[in-house]
Design a protein around this motif. Structure first.
Motif, PDB file in Angstrom:
ATOM      1  N   LEU A 169       0.865  -1.188   0.000  1.00 56.02           N
ATOM      2  CA  LEU A 169       0.000   0.000   0.000  1.00 56.02           C
ATOM      3  C   LEU A 169       0.897   1.232   0.000  1.00 56.02           C
ATOM      4  O   LEU A 169       1.803   1.340   0.831  1.00 56.02           O
ATOM      5  CB  LEU A 169      -0.894   0.029   1.240  1.00 56.02           C
ATOM      6  CG  LEU A 169      -1.950  -1.066   1.379  1.00 56.02           C
ATOM      7  CD1 LEU A 169      -2.913  -0.738   2.515  1.00 56.02           C
ATOM      8  CD2 LEU A 169      -2.733  -1.249   0.093  1.00 56.02           C
ATOM      9  N   VAL A 170       0.624   2.133  -0.911  1.00 55.64           N
ATOM     10  CA  VAL A 170       1.510   3.290  -1.078  1.00 55.64           C
ATOM     11  C   VAL A 170       0.714   4.588  -0.968  1.00 55.64           C
ATOM     12  O   VAL A 170      -0.506   4.597  -1.111  1.00 55.64           O
ATOM     13  CB  VAL A 170       2.222   3.215  -2.456  1.00 55.64           C
ATOM     14  CG1 VAL A 170       3.125   1.990  -2.525  1.00 55.64           C
ATOM     15  CG2 VAL A 170       1.227   3.190  -3.608  1.00 55.64           C
ATOM     16  N   VAL A 171       1.470   5.688  -0.708  1.00 60.04           N
ATOM     17  CA  VAL A 171       0.817   7.006  -0.664  1.00 60.04           C
ATOM     18  C   VAL A 171       0.791   7.536  -2.096  1.00 60.04           C
ATOM     19  O   VAL A 171       1.813   7.570  -2.781  1.00 60.04           O
ATOM     20  CB  VAL A 171       1.601   7.975   0.253  1.00 60.04           C
ATOM     21  CG1 VAL A 171       0.875   9.325   0.337  1.00 60.04           C
ATOM     22  CG2 VAL A 171       1.786   7.366   1.637  1.00 60.04           C
ATOM     23  N   VAL A 172      -0.407   7.922  -2.528  1.00 60.00           N
ATOM     24  CA  VAL A 172      -0.577   8.339  -3.917  1.00 60.00           C
ATOM     25  C   VAL A 172      -1.023   9.794  -3.963  1.00 60.00           C
ATOM     26  O   VAL A 172      -1.891  10.215  -3.189  1.00 60.00           O
ATOM     27  CB  VAL A 172      -1.648   7.453  -4.602  1.00 60.00           C
ATOM     28  CG1 VAL A 172      -1.833   7.865  -6.055  1.00 60.00           C
ATOM     29  CG2 VAL A 172      -1.261   5.993  -4.519  1.00 60.00           C
ATOM     30  N   GLY A 173      -0.378  10.577  -4.858  1.00 65.68           N
ATOM     31  CA  GLY A 173      -0.780  11.980  -5.025  1.00 65.68           C
ATOM     32  C   GLY A 173      -0.916  12.297  -6.501  1.00 65.68           C
ATOM     33  O   GLY A 173      -0.566  11.479  -7.372  1.00 65.68           O
ATOM     34  N   THR A 228     -12.395   2.593  -5.688  1.00 68.34           N
ATOM     35  CA  THR A 228     -10.977   2.946  -5.856  1.00 68.34           C
ATOM     36  C   THR A 228     -10.787   3.776  -7.119  1.00 68.34           C
ATOM     37  O   THR A 228      -9.981   4.709  -7.147  1.00 68.34           O
ATOM     38  CB  THR A 228     -10.130   1.655  -5.915  1.00 68.34           C
ATOM     39  OG1 THR A 228     -10.388   0.914  -4.724  1.00 68.34           O
ATOM     40  CG2 THR A 228      -8.647   1.949  -5.998  1.00 68.34           C
ATOM     41  N   GLU A 229     -11.539   3.455  -8.160  1.00 69.18           N
ATOM     42  CA  GLU A 229     -11.422   4.224  -9.402  1.00 69.18           C
ATOM     43  C   GLU A 229     -11.803   5.688  -9.169  1.00 69.18           C
ATOM     44  O   GLU A 229     -11.130   6.601  -9.653  1.00 69.18           O
ATOM     45  CB  GLU A 229     -12.324   3.624 -10.492  1.00 69.18           C
ATOM     46  CG  GLU A 229     -11.708   2.466 -11.227  1.00 69.18           C
ATOM     47  CD  GLU A 229     -10.322   2.796 -11.779  1.00 69.18           C
ATOM     48  OE1 GLU A 229     -10.209   3.701 -12.622  1.00 69.18           O
ATOM     49  OE2 GLU A 229      -9.346   2.148 -11.367  1.00 69.18           O
ATOM     50  N   ALA A 230     -12.868   5.916  -8.406  1.00 70.16           N
ATOM     51  CA  ALA A 230     -13.292   7.296  -8.125  1.00 70.16           C
ATOM     52  C   ALA A 230     -12.214   8.014  -7.314  1.00 70.16           C
ATOM     53  O   ALA A 230     -11.919   9.194  -7.545  1.00 70.16           O
ATOM     54  CB  ALA A 230     -14.625   7.284  -7.385  1.00 70.16           C
ATOM     55  N   ILE A 231     -11.585   7.282  -6.380  1.00 68.31           N
ATOM     56  CA  ILE A 231     -10.509   7.890  -5.581  1.00 68.31           C
ATOM     57  C   ILE A 231      -9.353   8.288  -6.495  1.00 68.31           C
ATOM     58  O   ILE A 231      -8.798   9.391  -6.399  1.00 68.31           O
ATOM     59  CB  ILE A 231     -10.042   6.913  -4.463  1.00 68.31           C
ATOM     60  CG1 ILE A 231     -11.146   6.775  -3.420  1.00 68.31           C
ATOM     61  CG2 ILE A 231      -8.739   7.384  -3.828  1.00 68.31           C
ATOM     62  CD1 ILE A 231     -10.801   5.902  -2.233  1.00 68.31           C
ATOM     63  N   LYS A 232      -9.004   7.428  -7.432  1.00 67.68           N
ATOM     64  CA  LYS A 232      -7.894   7.738  -8.343  1.00 67.68           C
ATOM     65  C   LYS A 232      -8.190   9.007  -9.144  1.00 67.68           C
ATOM     66  O   LYS A 232      -7.318   9.869  -9.315  1.00 67.68           O
ATOM     67  CB  LYS A 232      -7.665   6.552  -9.301  1.00 67.68           C
ATOM     68  CG  LYS A 232      -6.926   5.402  -8.635  1.00 67.68           C
ATOM     69  CD  LYS A 232      -7.048   4.110  -9.394  1.00 67.68           C
ATOM     70  CE  LYS A 232      -6.463   4.143 -10.775  1.00 67.68           C
ATOM     71  NZ  LYS A 232      -6.615   2.854 -11.473  1.00 67.68           N
ATOM     72  N   GLN A 233      -9.421   9.128  -9.613  1.00 65.05           N
ATOM     73  CA  GLN A 233      -9.778  10.316 -10.397  1.00 65.05           C
ATOM     74  C   GLN A 233      -9.714  11.567  -9.521  1.00 65.05           C
ATOM     75  O   GLN A 233      -9.218  12.610  -9.940  1.00 65.05           O
ATOM     76  CB  GLN A 233     -11.193  10.175 -10.989  1.00 65.05           C
ATOM     77  CG  GLN A 233     -11.350   9.048 -11.984  1.00 65.05           C
ATOM     78  CD  GLN A 233     -10.332   9.119 -13.113  1.00 65.05           C
ATOM     79  OE1 GLN A 233     -10.007  10.197 -13.611  1.00 65.05           O
ATOM     80  NE2 GLN A 233      -9.784   7.974 -13.495  1.00 65.05           N
ATOM     81  N   ALA A 234     -10.210  11.451  -8.283  1.00 62.88           N
ATOM     82  CA  ALA A 234     -10.219  12.602  -7.383  1.00 62.88           C
ATOM     83  C   ALA A 234      -8.792  13.013  -7.012  1.00 62.88           C
ATOM     84  O   ALA A 234      -8.471  14.206  -6.939  1.00 62.88           O
ATOM     85  CB  ALA A 234     -11.035  12.273  -6.130  1.00 62.88           C
ATOM     86  N   VAL A 235      -7.910  12.020  -6.803  1.00 64.24           N
ATOM     87  CA  VAL A 235      -6.507  12.339  -6.464  1.00 64.24           C
ATOM     88  C   VAL A 235      -5.842  12.997  -7.678  1.00 64.24           C
ATOM     89  O   VAL A 235      -5.163  14.030  -7.555  1.00 64.24           O
ATOM     90  CB  VAL A 235      -5.736  11.062  -6.040  1.00 64.24           C
ATOM     91  CG1 VAL A 235      -4.245  11.351  -5.894  1.00 64.24           C
ATOM     92  CG2 VAL A 235      -6.280  10.515  -4.721  1.00 64.24           C
ATOM     93  N   ALA A 236      -6.064  12.425  -8.859  1.00 62.17           N
ATOM     94  CA  ALA A 236      -5.452  13.009 -10.076  1.00 62.17           C
ATOM     95  C   ALA A 236      -5.942  14.445 -10.270  1.00 62.17           C
ATOM     96  O   ALA A 236      -5.203  15.298 -10.759  1.00 62.17           O
ATOM     97  CB  ALA A 236      -5.798  12.149 -11.283  1.00 62.17           C
ATOM     98  N   GLY A 237      -7.173  14.710  -9.855  1.00 60.88           N
ATOM     99  CA  GLY A 237      -7.727  16.055  -9.972  1.00 60.88           C
ATOM    100  C   GLY A 237      -7.258  16.991  -8.864  1.00 60.88           C
ATOM    101  O   GLY A 237      -7.687  18.149  -8.810  1.00 60.88           O
ATOM    102  N   LEU A 244      -3.305   3.683  -1.481  1.00 64.04           N
ATOM    103  CA  LEU A 244      -3.876   2.668  -2.373  1.00 64.04           C
ATOM    104  C   LEU A 244      -2.885   1.540  -2.596  1.00 64.04           C
ATOM    105  O   LEU A 244      -1.675   1.720  -2.437  1.00 64.04           O
ATOM    106  CB  LEU A 244      -4.209   3.290  -3.742  1.00 64.04           C
ATOM    107  CG  LEU A 244      -5.309   4.356  -3.786  1.00 64.04           C
ATOM    108  CD1 LEU A 244      -5.439   4.899  -5.211  1.00 64.04           C
ATOM    109  CD2 LEU A 244      -6.649   3.789  -3.327  1.00 64.04           C
ATOM    110  N   SER A 245      -3.413   0.411  -3.008  1.00 63.80           N
ATOM    111  CA  SER A 245      -2.538  -0.697  -3.368  1.00 63.80           C
ATOM    112  C   SER A 245      -1.783  -0.317  -4.640  1.00 63.80           C
ATOM    113  O   SER A 245      -2.350   0.289  -5.560  1.00 63.80           O
ATOM    114  CB  SER A 245      -3.375  -1.942  -3.626  1.00 63.80           C
ATOM    115  OG  SER A 245      -2.591  -2.926  -4.241  1.00 63.80           O
ATOM    116  N   ARG A 246      -0.511  -0.727  -4.697  1.00 64.88           N
ATOM    117  CA  ARG A 246       0.265  -0.463  -5.919  1.00 64.88           C
ATOM    118  C   ARG A 246      -0.397  -1.141  -7.129  1.00 64.88           C
ATOM    119  O   ARG A 246      -0.262  -0.697  -8.256  1.00 64.88           O
ATOM    120  CB  ARG A 246       1.693  -0.982  -5.714  1.00 64.88           C
ATOM    121  CG  ARG A 246       2.709  -0.286  -6.570  1.00 64.88           C
ATOM    122  CD  ARG A 246       4.108  -0.753  -6.255  1.00 64.88           C
ATOM    123  NE  ARG A 246       4.790   0.105  -5.309  1.00 64.88           N
ATOM    124  CZ  ARG A 246       5.853  -0.279  -4.594  1.00 64.88           C
ATOM    125  NH1 ARG A 246       6.327  -1.501  -4.720  1.00 64.88           N
ATOM    126  NH2 ARG A 246       6.435   0.557  -3.761  1.00 64.88           N
TER     127      ARG A 246
END
Ligand code: PGA
Length: 302
Positions: A169-173, A228-237, A244-246
């Motif tokens: 699990l990694v910190v994603v920004g 998780t997909e929604a989280i990825k979009q929100a982080v990218a935004g 999240l898991s790598r």
């Protein structure tokens, strides 16, 4: 002589009579009539040339030859039974059903195995439920599937589990986050950031909350998102950071606009586990799938 005339059904009839002590009970067990049992035993005795069963009054006794044949029969019918099981198993892999339930994040890699598995076993009908940990545990407790994949096996349900592959699990920004230029970030800095987190019942969320608690760092939740997909979009935004898991951010999973941040204390080292209810004997198809996973682990490495 013997090898030409003695049949499997005669031996089964004799073994049943010898074991149960009665023609009637043997006939019932083998789903044939009592005269049919008597006929098989008479023919067997004729072939062997010695009596196998003595009738004294209403009781039956095995003769010496009968005793010897019973020993041979028991061994041989056991071997035959195992052979029949193996044949049924071989047929079973050709046709059958495989039910798998996996936690949301393992939905990023487990489906990759299904294409080649179904190509190898075209008669197998596979269903894979992708749910959060809580809901997968619900299915596990109701024994609804052949096997389960999760990052955190339950401690209140008796299960057999074995590690599959790593689940870091990694910190994603966002790739525009100012920390992307740093080579190392102290964990305490996370307390200043806002986080996008999964819903309660998610294994990722449980692991993340545990790590923040262990490190004495306050977790500031900006938003709870059930995907998780929604989280990825929100982080990218640029809405915040996430843990999240790598598996969820690698190029195969579509990690555009996201970067793994080098925060001290991360990655959080975990494993994916293959889980089955304790003592549940895997079906033939499930065994074939387990073996297939072992042989294709490289397809699902993070
Ligand atoms: P989750 O589980 O998809 O429910 O967050 C993942 C995990 O247990 O690691």
């Amino acid at each position: 002589m013997l090898d030409r005339q003695v049949t499997l059904s005669q031996l089964k009839a004799f073994e049943a009579v010898a074991r149960l002590g009665s023609h009637t009970a043997a006939a019932r067990e083998l789903f044939i009539t009592q005269p049919a049992i008597s006929k098989k035993i008479r023919m067997l005795q004729e072939e062997i040339g010695l009596p196998l069963i003595d009738q004294v009054g209403r009781s039956q006794y095995l003769t010496e030859a009968g005793q010897m044949l019973l020993e041979v029969c028991s061994d041989w019918l056991g071997v035959w039974g195992r052979f029949e099981q193996s044949v049924a198993d071989l047929k079973g892999v050709k046709r059958g059903r495989l039910r798998i339930a996996v936690v949301t994040t393992s939905g990023y890699f487990m489906p990759r195995l299904l294409g080649p598995f179904c190509a190898e076993f075209p008669g197998v009908d596979v269903s894979m439920e992708v749910l959060n940990r809580d809901r997968v545990l619900g299915r596990l407790s109701r024994n609804e599937d052949d096997l389960y994949v999760m990052g955190l096996p339950p401690d209140d349900i008796e299960v057999d589990c074995r590690p599959l592959v790593e689940n870091p699990l990694v910190v994603v920004g966002s790739s525009k986050h100012p920390w992307t230029r740093r080579t190392s970030i102290p964990m305490s800095w996370l307390a200043k950031e806002q986080f996008l987190v999964r819903e309660r019942g998610s294994g990722t969320r449980i692991a993340m909350e545990q790590r923040f608690a262990e490190m004495g760092v306050e977790l500031r939740v900006r938003m709870v998102l059930g995907s998780t997909e929604a989280i990825k979009q929100a982080v990218a935004g640029g809405l915040g950071l996430a843990i999240l898991s790598r598996h969820a951010i690698n190029p195969l999973s579509g990690g555009r606009g996201l970067v793994e941040l080098p925060v001290a204390g991360f990655p959080l080292r975990r494993s994916w586990y293959l889980v089955t209810p304790q003592g549940k004997r895997p079906s033939v198809v499930a065994q074939a799938f387990l073996q297939f996973i072992d042989e294709h682990l490289e397809m699902i490495e993070p």
